[in-house]
Design a protein around this motif. Structure first.
Motif, PDB file in Angstrom:
ATOM      1  N   LEU A  81       4.543   8.495 -25.899  1.00 48.06           N
ATOM      2  CA  LEU A  81       3.155   8.915 -25.988  1.00 48.06           C
ATOM      3  C   LEU A  81       3.090  10.423 -26.205  1.00 48.06           C
ATOM      4  O   LEU A  81       4.060  11.150 -25.981  1.00 48.06           O
ATOM      5  CB  LEU A  81       2.409   8.542 -24.707  1.00 48.06           C
ATOM      6  N   LYS A  82       1.928  10.882 -26.612  1.00 50.32           N
ATOM      7  CA  LYS A  82       1.730  12.302 -26.909  1.00 50.32           C
ATOM      8  C   LYS A  82       2.150  13.182 -25.735  1.00 50.32           C
ATOM      9  O   LYS A  82       2.900  14.149 -25.906  1.00 50.32           O
ATOM     10  CB  LYS A  82       0.257  12.537 -27.251  1.00 50.32           C
ATOM     11  N   PHE A  83       1.667  12.857 -24.531  1.00 51.13           N
ATOM     12  CA  PHE A  83       1.933  13.718 -23.380  1.00 51.13           C
ATOM     13  C   PHE A  83       3.406  13.689 -22.994  1.00 51.13           C
ATOM     14  O   PHE A  83       3.946  14.679 -22.503  1.00 51.13           O
ATOM     15  CB  PHE A  83       1.051  13.293 -22.204  1.00 51.13           C
ATOM     16  N   ASP A  84       4.066  12.556 -23.216  1.00 50.49           N
ATOM     17  CA  ASP A  84       5.499  12.483 -22.941  1.00 50.49           C
ATOM     18  C   ASP A  84       6.290  13.314 -23.945  1.00 50.49           C
ATOM     19  O   ASP A  84       7.291  13.941 -23.595  1.00 50.49           O
ATOM     20  CB  ASP A  84       5.973  11.032 -22.974  1.00 50.49           C
ATOM     21  N   MET A  85       5.861  13.313 -25.201  1.00 50.15           N
ATOM     22  CA  MET A  85       6.525  14.151 -26.202  1.00 50.15           C
ATOM     23  C   MET A  85       6.450  15.626 -25.812  1.00 50.15           C
ATOM     24  O   MET A  85       7.445  16.358 -25.882  1.00 50.15           O
ATOM     25  CB  MET A  85       5.877  13.944 -27.574  1.00 50.15           C
ATOM     26  N   MET A  86       5.260  16.051 -25.394  1.00 50.47           N
ATOM     27  CA  MET A  86       5.097  17.444 -24.993  1.00 50.47           C
ATOM     28  C   MET A  86       5.908  17.752 -23.737  1.00 50.47           C
ATOM     29  O   MET A  86       6.462  18.850 -23.599  1.00 50.47           O
ATOM     30  CB  MET A  86       3.617  17.747 -24.753  1.00 50.47           C
ATOM     31  N   ALA A  87       6.005  16.788 -22.839  1.00 51.42           N
ATOM     32  CA  ALA A  87       6.796  16.990 -21.624  1.00 51.42           C
ATOM     33  C   ALA A  87       8.277  17.141 -21.955  1.00 51.42           C
ATOM     34  O   ALA A  87       8.983  17.942 -21.337  1.00 51.42           O
ATOM     35  CB  ALA A  87       6.583  15.825 -20.663  1.00 51.42           C
ATOM     36  N   VAL A  88       8.753  16.372 -22.932  1.00 48.36           N
ATOM     37  CA  VAL A  88      10.146  16.490 -23.373  1.00 48.36           C
ATOM     38  C   VAL A  88      10.399  17.885 -23.934  1.00 48.36           C
ATOM     39  O   VAL A  88      11.405  18.535 -23.615  1.00 48.36           O
ATOM     40  CB  VAL A  88      10.472  15.412 -24.429  1.00 48.36           C
ATOM     41  N   LEU A  89       9.495  18.364 -24.772  1.00 47.84           N
ATOM     42  CA  LEU A  89       9.641  19.707 -25.348  1.00 47.84           C
ATOM     43  C   LEU A  89       9.666  20.762 -24.255  1.00 47.84           C
ATOM     44  O   LEU A  89      10.516  21.668 -24.263  1.00 47.84           O
ATOM     45  CB  LEU A  89       8.495  19.969 -26.327  1.00 47.84           C
ATOM     46  N   ARG A  90       8.748  20.670 -23.309  1.00 48.83           N
ATOM     47  CA  ARG A  90       8.682  21.649 -22.225  1.00 48.83           C
ATOM     48  C   ARG A  90       9.971  21.658 -21.395  1.00 48.83           C
ATOM     49  O   ARG A  90      10.471  22.714 -21.007  1.00 48.83           O
ATOM     50  CB  ARG A  90       7.496  21.336 -21.312  1.00 48.83           C
ATOM     51  N   SER A 104       0.818  -1.217   0.000  1.00 51.41           N
ATOM     52  CA  SER A 104       0.000   0.000   0.000  1.00 51.41           C
ATOM     53  C   SER A 104       0.848   1.262   0.000  1.00 51.41           C
ATOM     54  O   SER A 104       0.357   2.352  -0.278  1.00 51.41           O
ATOM     55  CB  SER A 104      -0.924   0.013   1.222  1.00 51.41           C
ATOM     56  N   LYS A 105       2.163   1.105   0.320  1.00 52.17           N
ATOM     57  CA  LYS A 105       3.051   2.264   0.364  1.00 52.17           C
ATOM     58  C   LYS A 105       3.841   2.440  -0.929  1.00 52.17           C
ATOM     59  O   LYS A 105       4.774   3.219  -0.986  1.00 52.17           O
ATOM     60  CB  LYS A 105       4.021   2.137   1.545  1.00 52.17           C
ATOM     61  N   ASN A 106       3.486   1.660  -1.948  1.00 53.90           N
ATOM     62  CA  ASN A 106       4.177   1.801  -3.227  1.00 53.90           C
ATOM     63  C   ASN A 106       4.020   3.216  -3.764  1.00 53.90           C
ATOM     64  O   ASN A 106       2.965   3.839  -3.616  1.00 53.90           O
ATOM     65  CB  ASN A 106       3.616   0.815  -4.255  1.00 53.90           C
ATOM     66  N   ARG A 107       5.062   3.738  -4.430  1.00 56.56           N
ATOM     67  CA  ARG A 107       5.017   5.086  -4.988  1.00 56.56           C
ATOM     68  C   ARG A 107       4.026   5.148  -6.137  1.00 56.56           C
ATOM     69  O   ARG A 107       3.972   4.262  -6.980  1.00 56.56           O
ATOM     70  CB  ARG A 107       6.405   5.486  -5.494  1.00 56.56           C
ATOM     71  N   LYS A 108       3.248   6.189  -6.166  1.00 55.04           N
ATOM     72  CA  LYS A 108       2.283   6.364  -7.243  1.00 55.04           C
ATOM     73  C   LYS A 108       3.013   6.699  -8.543  1.00 55.04           C
ATOM     74  O   LYS A 108       4.052   7.349  -8.529  1.00 55.04           O
ATOM     75  CB  LYS A 108       1.302   7.488  -6.896  1.00 55.04           C
ATOM     76  N   PRO A 109       2.477   6.258  -9.682  1.00 53.18           N
ATOM     77  CA  PRO A 109       3.140   6.551 -10.963  1.00 53.18           C
ATOM     78  C   PRO A 109       3.111   8.031 -11.272  1.00 53.18           C
ATOM     79  O   PRO A 109       2.213   8.759 -10.848  1.00 53.18           O
ATOM     80  CB  PRO A 109       2.295   5.758 -11.980  1.00 53.18           C
ATOM     81  N   LEU A 110       4.116   8.495 -12.014  1.00 54.72           N
ATOM     82  CA  LEU A 110       4.173   9.894 -12.410  1.00 54.72           C
ATOM     83  C   LEU A 110       3.059  10.208 -13.388  1.00 54.72           C
ATOM     84  O   LEU A 110       2.681   9.385 -14.214  1.00 54.72           O
ATOM     85  CB  LEU A 110       5.524  10.201 -13.066  1.00 54.72           C
ATOM     86  N   GLN A 111       2.535  11.394 -13.296  1.00 52.54           N
ATOM     87  CA  GLN A 111       1.496  11.831 -14.222  1.00 52.54           C
ATOM     88  C   GLN A 111       2.142  12.346 -15.491  1.00 52.54           C
ATOM     89  O   GLN A 111       2.935  13.271 -15.469  1.00 52.54           O
ATOM     90  CB  GLN A 111       0.652  12.939 -13.581  1.00 52.54           C
ATOM     91  N   ARG A 112       1.817  11.739 -16.609  1.00 51.56           N
ATOM     92  CA  ARG A 112       2.460  12.105 -17.866  1.00 51.56           C
ATOM     93  C   ARG A 112       2.028  13.497 -18.295  1.00 51.56           C
ATOM     94  O   ARG A 112       0.911  13.913 -18.058  1.00 51.56           O
ATOM     95  CB  ARG A 112       2.113  11.094 -18.957  1.00 51.56           C
ATOM     96  N   GLY A 113       2.943  14.171 -19.000  1.00 54.04           N
ATOM     97  CA  GLY A 113       2.626  15.479 -19.558  1.00 54.04           C
ATOM     98  C   GLY A 113       3.098  16.603 -18.665  1.00 54.04           C
ATOM     99  O   GLY A 113       3.787  17.498 -19.106  1.00 54.04           O
TER     100      GLY A 113
END
Length: 267
Positions: free
Chosen positions: A100-109, A51-60
């Motif tokens: 993915l789309k949101f990861d591409m935009m995150a890379v650009l940002r 239950s203490k596992n780290r939550k996944p990062l939100q893409r984008g």
């Protein structure tokens, strides 16, 4: 949580779900005595609470592992670009275009944030080829701001040409006002009126903030007297007077479609 692991030679405990308290205690004592006699080893394994596992990062908005790896690979390949011309293109194929789309935009940002302007431009040019790509004036405003801060004014012109060539621009008043501020901040007055015409061509009506930025910015510049006069005439047609030019702008914080916090002047 402790898990007891015993060897196959150890007698197994009966299920405690149906044993009474006395029988259960007797069974436990009997097992311990046999355990000491046979000398079997016991290992205790500590298991982490799931239950203490780290939550996944939100893409984008946050960088995923894949996006971070792509950024690192792009930066390394870009540094060695002169030695190996094909290395950067290989990284685009193997790392960036698989995102993915949101990861591409995150890379650009992130590249823009780190002021890797030329690499960010290559990433942006690649994004424009994607089927899902939709032009956003606010993104162009951010790019022009970063490029101008880095004194890459030729590339500012190139990015602006990309903006003018876009089809289906949305009437994004916040983005256009941000773009006006960037152009005025770096004295790029040659693009200001062209951008104003572009805004009107996509049915984006200027508001009080637009006129404040443009008229107050162009007033006093001899070469721009004609442009300032045109803007004042348009403002008079819409608002009837120019008293609002003297008002101080109130700001509110909004979240754009790109997931960025941006100040917006309230008209």
């Amino acid at each position: 949580m402790d898990v007891v692991v015993k060897s196959s030679s150890s007698p197994s405990l009966l299920s405690s779900s149906w044993l009474g308290p006395e029988l259960k205690a007797w069974q436990t004592r009997n097992w311990k005595q046999q355990h000491r006699a046979t000398g079997t080893s016991t290992s205790v394994i500590k298991m982490r609470d799931r239950s203490k596992n780290r939550k996944p990062l939100q893409r984008g908005r946050n960088l995923s592992i894949e996006a971070i790896q792509a950024i690192q690979a792009l930066k390394r390949a870009n540094q060695n670009h002169h030695n190996n011309i094909n290395s950067l293109e290989q990284v685009f194929d193997s790392k960036f275009r698989r995102l993915l789309k949101f990861d591409m935009m995150a890379v650009l940002r992130e590249l823009l944030r780190q002021k890797h302007c030329l690499l960010a431009l290559k990433v942006f040019e690649d994004i424009r080829k994607e089927d899902w790509y939709k032009p956003q004036v606010s993104l162009y405003a951010d790019m022009i701001q970063v490029f101008a801060e880095s004194e890459l004014f030729e590339h500012v012109q190139l990015v602006y040409l990309y903006l003018k060539s876009e089809n289906c621009l949305e009437p994004e008043i916040v983005g256009f006002n941000a773009l006006f501020r960037s152009l005025m901040s770096f004295n790029l007055t040659g693009l200001v009126m062209d951008c104003y015409d572009l805004m009107k061509s996509v049915d984006c009506e200027p508001n009080r903030t637009s006129f404040r930025i443009l008229i107050n910015g162009l007033d006093g510049i001899a070469e721009e007297e004609g442009s300032s006069a045109i803007l004042k005439q348009d403002a008079l047609k819409i608002y009837g007077d120019l008293e609002f030019l003297k008002e101080e702008e109130e700001e509110e914080i909004i979240v754009t479609k790109n997931g960025l916090l941006r100040r917006r002047q309230i008209s």
